[in-house]
Design an enzyme around this catalytic site. Structure first.
Site, PDB file in Angstrom:
ATOM      1  N   SER A 270      22.801  11.432  35.571  1.00 26.68           N
ATOM      2  CA  SER A 270      22.975  11.739  34.029  1.00 26.68           C
ATOM      3  C   SER A 270      22.132  10.561  33.414  1.00 26.68           C
ATOM      4  O   SER A 270      22.444   9.477  33.462  1.00 26.68           O
ATOM      5  CB  SER A 270      24.523  11.690  33.718  1.00 26.68           C
ATOM      6  OG  SER A 270      24.419  11.481  32.195  1.00 26.68           O
TER       7      SER A 270
ATOM      8  N   HIS B 137      20.675  15.643  34.789  1.00 28.80           N
ATOM      9  CA  HIS B 137      21.807  16.187  33.981  1.00 28.80           C
ATOM     10  C   HIS B 137      21.568  15.386  32.548  1.00 28.80           C
ATOM     11  O   HIS B 137      21.519  14.227  32.343  1.00 28.80           O
ATOM     12  CB  HIS B 137      23.061  15.568  34.567  1.00 28.80           C
ATOM     13  CG  HIS B 137      24.255  15.868  33.789  1.00 28.80           C
ATOM     14  ND1 HIS B 137      24.878  17.212  33.952  1.00 28.80           N
ATOM     15  CD2 HIS B 137      25.103  15.420  32.894  1.00 28.80           C
ATOM     16  CE1 HIS B 137      25.899  17.257  33.262  1.00 28.80           C
ATOM     17  NE2 HIS B 137      26.188  16.026  32.523  1.00 28.80           N
TER      18      HIS B 137
ATOM     19  N   ASP C  68      22.969  15.278  28.778  1.00 24.52           N
ATOM     20  CA  ASP C  68      24.328  15.314  27.915  1.00 24.52           C
ATOM     21  C   ASP C  68      23.730  15.603  26.631  1.00 24.52           C
ATOM     22  O   ASP C  68      23.354  14.601  25.886  1.00 24.52           O
ATOM     23  CB  ASP C  68      25.106  14.205  28.147  1.00 24.52           C
ATOM     24  CG  ASP C  68      25.843  13.929  29.663  1.00 24.52           C
ATOM     25  OD1 ASP C  68      26.372  15.216  29.869  1.00 24.52           O
ATOM     26  OD2 ASP C  68      25.532  13.220  30.106  1.00 24.52           O
TER      27      ASP C  68
ATOM     28  N   MET D 175      25.246  15.773  22.865  1.00 25.38           N
ATOM     29  CA  MET D 175      26.546  15.721  21.997  1.00 25.38           C
ATOM     30  C   MET D 175      26.273  15.745  20.737  1.00 25.38           C
ATOM     31  O   MET D 175      25.083  15.238  20.320  1.00 25.38           O
ATOM     32  CB  MET D 175      27.005  14.394  22.530  1.00 25.38           C
ATOM     33  CG  MET D 175      27.367  14.071  24.143  1.00 25.38           C
ATOM     34  SD  MET D 175      28.149  12.459  24.227  1.00 25.38           S
ATOM     35  CE  MET D 175      27.874  12.422  25.993  1.00 25.38           C
TER      36      MET D 175
ATOM     37  N   HIS E 272      24.016  20.080  29.595  1.00 25.41           N
ATOM     38  CA  HIS E 272      25.632  20.077  29.429  1.00 25.41           C
ATOM     39  C   HIS E 272      25.746  19.876  27.941  1.00 25.41           C
ATOM     40  O   HIS E 272      25.638  18.582  27.472  1.00 25.41           O
ATOM     41  CB  HIS E 272      26.142  18.828  30.302  1.00 25.41           C
ATOM     42  CG  HIS E 272      27.633  18.679  30.184  1.00 25.41           C
ATOM     43  ND1 HIS E 272      28.379  17.649  30.359  1.00 25.41           N
ATOM     44  CD2 HIS E 272      28.680  19.441  29.538  1.00 25.41           C
ATOM     45  CE1 HIS E 272      29.628  17.744  30.124  1.00 25.41           C
ATOM     46  NE2 HIS E 272      29.782  18.807  29.645  1.00 25.41           N
TER      47      HIS E 272
ATOM     48  N   MET F  20      27.809  19.396  24.825  1.00 26.54           N
ATOM     49  CA  MET F  20      29.256  19.065  24.397  1.00 26.54           C
ATOM     50  C   MET F  20      29.015  19.125  23.038  1.00 26.54           C
ATOM     51  O   MET F  20      29.073  18.203  22.309  1.00 26.54           O
ATOM     52  CB  MET F  20      29.484  17.742  24.838  1.00 26.54           C
ATOM     53  CG  MET F  20      29.940  17.653  26.226  1.00 26.54           C
ATOM     54  SD  MET F  20      29.902  15.848  27.023  1.00 26.54           S
ATOM     55  CE  MET F  20      28.169  15.929  27.256  1.00 26.54           C
TER      56      MET F  20
ATOM     57  N   MET G 127      35.385  18.397  34.254  1.00 23.62           N
ATOM     58  CA  MET G 127      35.177  17.256  33.659  1.00 23.62           C
ATOM     59  C   MET G 127      36.295  16.497  34.403  1.00 23.62           C
ATOM     60  O   MET G 127      37.523  16.773  34.238  1.00 23.62           O
ATOM     61  CB  MET G 127      35.292  17.248  32.035  1.00 23.62           C
ATOM     62  CG  MET G 127      34.460  17.718  31.166  1.00 23.62           C
ATOM     63  SD  MET G 127      32.682  17.205  31.763  1.00 23.62           S
ATOM     64  CE  MET G 127      32.878  15.479  31.320  1.00 23.62           C
TER      65      MET G 127
ATOM     66  N   ASP H  68      32.009  15.944  36.842  1.00 23.99           N
ATOM     67  CA  ASP H  68      31.319  15.017  35.971  1.00 23.99           C
ATOM     68  C   ASP H  68      32.200  14.224  35.186  1.00 23.99           C
ATOM     69  O   ASP H  68      33.097  14.550  34.425  1.00 23.99           O
ATOM     70  CB  ASP H  68      30.567  15.993  35.014  1.00 23.99           C
ATOM     71  CG  ASP H  68      29.746  15.205  33.769  1.00 23.99           C
ATOM     72  OD1 ASP H  68      29.493  13.917  34.142  1.00 23.99           O
ATOM     73  OD2 ASP H  68      29.299  15.660  32.873  1.00 23.99           O
TER      74      ASP H  68
END
Ligand code: DX5
Ligand code: ZN
Length: 249
Positions: free
Chosen positions: A29, A52, A54, A56, A85, A87, A156, A194
């Site tokens: 990540s 990965h 993330d 957000m 991913h 979020m 998660m 994750d």
């Protein structure tokens, strides 16, 4: 039960043709990387299966990271496929944009999606793997009928939002139940974990049925991130080779 790290199968392609039974994929990540040096940080984990990423939005989770333009640049800067991913709120609107930006796998949270089936189909139609994530308090059972629409399910193992949190071992039964549902439906989908995945927790995850492992601090916090990827993969595959879920097909 067949023995051996790969149950007789081989690594072929990162996309849908991949036969992953018995294999472990490690996805570092970049949340734990230096955001000012992302291209170099991608190279530092050469040999990783995916990167990965993330995303957000400070609404779905209390943290803000990066968006479409950064993913576009990163996709140009590395050959490692991107596992985005999301979020974020309103993934129905945004997830397809991440496929266009160059992500090979896009994960949306079911808690945020208005129409998860339509969204998964749209992600696949655009040419990426479609994946759905569950926060720790979201059960898998209501979504059993959606599994054939997905290429991967993300469980998660921390509350999403930050790297470096402690692994929630209370998620292990959910991983196990999800792997049973995947087997019950005869699906080849991947099961990703994750949050808090490290040398001390990856074996429990693999034993429970996970085959794709996100690791942020455990990889980028290591003196040699590429070596950390290899070591985590070896640990997971050693456990998987002994696990009935991986080889009883
Ligand atoms: C957390 C993110 C994770 C995070 C994991 O919300 O989704 O991908 O980077 O970091 P570690 O492996 O440090 O828990
Ligand atoms: Zn993540």
């Amino acid at each position: 039960m067949m023995n051996g790290p790969a149950c007789g199968r081989t690594r072929t392609s990162v996309l849908r043709t991949w036969q992953s039974w018995g294999m472990a994929q490690i996805n570092p990540s970049i949340l734990s990387a230096d955001f000012a040096r992302l291209a170099e940080e991608a190279k530092a984990v050469q040999g990783a299966d995916w990167l990965h990423v993330d995303v957000m939005d400070n609404h779905f989770v209390p943290n803000l990271t990066l968006g479409v333009p950064v993913v576009e640049s990163l996709a140009r800067a590395t050959d490692t496929p991107l596992d985005c991913h999301l979020m974020i709120e309103d993934p129905d609107r945004w997830a397809p944009r991440y496929v266009e930006a160059g992500a090979s796998s896009v994960t949306f949270h079911v808690e945020a999606a208005a129409a998860p089936v339509r969204l998964a189909r749209e992600i696949r139609a655009k040419g990426a793997r479609a994946s759905m994530a569950l926060k720790p308090a979201t059960p898998i059972e209501p979504f059993e009928d959606l599994l054939p629409e997905l290429d991967m399910l993300l469980i998660m193992t921390v509350e999403p939002g930050f790297g470096g949190q402690a692994f929630l071992d209370i998620m292990l039964p959910k991983i196990r139940r999800t792997r049973e549902l995947i087997a019950k439906h005869g699906l080849q989908m991947w099961l990703q974990v994750d949050g808090g995945v490290s040398a001390s927790t990856i074996e429990q995850c693999a034993e429970a049925g996970a085959d794709v492992f996100v690791a942020g601090s455990a990889v980028y916090g290591a003196a040699d991130p590429a070596e950390a990827v290899r070591a985590l993969r070896a640990q997971a595959e050693a456990v998987t080779a002994q696990s009935s879920w991986a080889c009883d097909h």
